[in-house]
Write an enzyme that holds these catalytic residues in place. Structure first.
Site: not given
Ligand code: G6P
Length: 612
Positions: A2, A27, A76, A102-103, A485, A489, A492, A508, A607
């Site tokens: 949050c 957040r 969140w 938050n937490g 990656e 991308k 998501e 396989h 994020k």
């Molecule tokens: C979330 C974000 C990703 C990120 C991951 C790890 O899932 O959406 O973009 O790679 O967390 O986050 P960090 O801050 O540890 O790189």
């Protein structure tokens, strides 16, 4: 996870709180709320389910709420579904204590039972309400001091938290506490601010205090005091933030993600410049000497999400260049797997935010096992940065879009410089090779720029793919790490199901999923594996797949088999991920755009994942 903000000063608090929350919406964004009070008046709480805009509308952009002290929260959901009742702030039964959190309070059930026995009742399904009522319980039971109530509650709570609390008896004051969830204090003239992250308050002040674990901050206008968990006053030094507010804004781009994609040359350049001086790599800012590098037996790279994908690239690069065994692990697995670790190994934690709960726990696990730890982190002063033995800061600047781009690219080059230096001090590469690799690294920003200049073609192609239901990304070696990656991308932000496969593994199982028109994206940057991946692509084509290839300029035969080919400039094959990822980021962005989705805030994602 949050976002938290707080204000105590001479101005109307609510508009400032809403403005700060807008910068923290990344957040979490399923509900929001604010609590404000004026002088001796009641604490007023307004909450709303949905985006911050709903709360802003409900309060006439904050203008409808008078008061010069308050706290705000964007949520969140973790405990309790997103709803107005579960949104923060929460309050004690008599409204005496109001706060945000938050937490995660891990022992909230036990605490709830304790409080119920003492006559408390609960209106929401959140752990936060339990925490607020626990603070109220100790406030009433104890000496009537907020600091005392907080320290007692902190001793009882297990889990992670940052709290911002208003006490009815202490008008114009905010009490904040922290353990494992980020929280900072900003101080201006006659006013102070509280926030989960710097962008929320940068408009008002650059002078920032980082609240440490088990510390309490007491904000009262321009005066801020800090306490430890024993309730004793402690002294803290403020840090000066050097980046400006505009950096945290969109700067004319439609979305943060496309802005951040364009900021990659700079992020890469800044990160490289921090450790490359006069054509040599100098890790003294990281605090690791060449002698220490020489003593490393094994490397464990631990991370989540895209940061884990950086680790996947690093594994190939370090093993190939430096000849040291590397193991890459997901932090959520590593922390509970009871891994067998070599004490003379180095554990590298990669994290943009430096707050990812699983990565932080993995770091602590490695430390408790006696390993040296190195964090590759973007957020200065974050938990992982503070707890690791050494920190290699990526200089990507604040990243707002949930889908990471520039932080990923900055992490990659941090990893390359580490690998090249390791290879050099171990005598695995000679002076000439060392200098050549460094010179090549320094060309990456310009090469990324070249790819960005040609984005229209990708936009056109991406728009045609927006109705896809499944996309496969394949490659071998570093190309496999790149496809991990690329696939993440895509899924998501476009909500299209996508998978990445080691190209040789398709036969396989996954090849049975290829149908007429299924898009298969082949990554073809590793020359010695080129033919092999091409033949896997052709196998898919013969089962109806539509082929896209990402390959190095010069491999023009690719167009004979692929339906659409993107060329990246030539570079040393170890560094190809830095270039090949860019068209894949752009493609996901444009697919999401064509589908009219919320690019920067994809559904169900946040994020910074500060919970398990
Ligand atoms: C979330 C974000 C990703 C990120 C991951 C790890 O899932 O959406 O973009 O790679 O967390 O986050 P960090 O801050 O540890 O790189």
């Amino acid at each position: 996870m949050c976002g938290i903000v707080g204000y105590s000063g001479l101005k109307q608090a609510a508009p400032i709180l809403l403005d700060g929350l807008a910068r923290l919406e990344y957040r979490g964004y399923d509900s929001a709320g604010i609590a404000v009070r004026d002088g001796d008046g009641e604490i007023k709480v307004v909450k709303a389910k949905g985006r911050l805009a709903v709360l802003a509308e409900k309060t006439d952009s904050g203008k409808a709420l008078l008061g010069r002290c308050g706290v705000g929260h964007t949520r969140w959901a973790t405990h309790g579904a997103p709803s107005e009742i579960n949104a923060h702030p929460h309050h004690s039964d008599d409204g005496n204590v109001v706060g945000i959190h938050n937490g995660i309070i891990e022992n909230y059930k036990e605490l709830k039972e304790l409080l119920e026995k003492n006559g408390y009742s609960f209106y929401s399904s959140t752990d936060t309400e339990v925490a607020i009522k626990l603070i109220d319980y100790y406030y009433k039971k104890g000496s009537g001091s907020p600091i005392d109530a907080l320290t007692r509650a902190m001793t009882r709570i297990t889990g992670s938290y940052s709290f911002a609390i208003l006490f009815k008896d202490f008008p114009d004051e905010i009490f904040a506490a922290r353990k494992d969830s980020p929280l900072i204090v900003g101080v201006g003239d006659d006013e102070s601010f509280l926030a989960s992250d710097v962008p929320a308050i940068l408009k008002y002040t650059r002078s920032v205090y980082y609240i440490g674990n088990y510390e309490i901050a007491h904000l009262s206008g321009g005066k801020v005091d800090f306490y430890n968990i024993d309730g004793e006053r402690i002294e803290k030094e403020p840090s000066e933030i050097s980046w400006d507010a505009a950096t945290a804004e969109k700067a004319g781009y439609e979305h943060f993600m496309i802005k951040e994609i364009h900021e990659q040359p700079e992020a890469v350049k800044n990160t490289l410049s921090s450790v490359i001086h006069d054509g040599k790599i100098d890790l003294s800012s990281v605090g690791i000497t060449d002698e220490e590098l020489k003593s490393i037996s094994t490397i464990y790279i631990v991370a989540c999400g895209s940061a884990y994908h950086v680790g996947a690239v690093m594994q190939y690069v370090i093993e190939d260049l430096a000849g040291i065994p590397v193991r890459v692990e997901l932090a959520s697995e590593f922390r509970y797997r009871k891994p067998v670790l070599d004490k003379s190994g180095l554990c590298i934690i990669i994290s943009q935010s430096g707050e990812t709960a699983d990565s932080l726990a993995a770091l602590r696990e490695a430390k408790s096992r006696g390993l040296r730890t190195l964090a590759i982190v973007n957020v200065v002063g974050s938990s992982i940065a503070r707890e690791a033995d050494n920190v290699f800061y990526t200089l990507a600047g604040p990243e707002i879009a949930v889908a990471t781009t520039k932080a990923y690219s900055a992490q990659l080059v941090a990893g390359y410089t580490f690998a090249v230096q390791l290879a050099y001090v171990l005598g695995r590469i000679d002076e000439t090779k060392y200098e050549d690799l460094i010179a090549e690294l320094l060309t990456l920003p310009e090469k990324i720029e070249t790819i960005l200049e040609d984005k229209e073609r990708l936009q056109w192609f991406a728009a045609k793919q927006s109705s896809s239901t499944d996309i496969f990304f394949i490659g071998r070696g570093i190309d496999y790490a790149i496809s991990l990656e690329g696939s993440l991308k895509m899924k998501e932000i476009s909500y299209i199901h996508s998978e990445s496969y080691a190209a040789g593994e398709l036969k396989h199982g996954a090849i049975s999923l290829i149908e007429d028109g299924t898009l298969v994206v082949g990554c073809l940057t590793q020359s010695e594996l080129y033919e092999k991946t091409v033949s896997n692509m052709v196998e898919c084509q013969s089962r109806g797949a539509y082929l896209m290839a990402v390959t190095t300029a010069g491999n023009y035969n690719t167009e004979d088999i692929a339906d659409f080919t993107v060329y990246i400039p030539e570079t040393d094959s170890h560094f190809a991920a830095s270039l090949a990822v860019v068209p894949l980021q752009l493609m996901s962005y444009y697919v999401s755009l064509a589908k009219g989705l919320d690019v920067d805030k994809p559904r169900n994602l946040a994020k910074s994942v500060t919970v398990e």
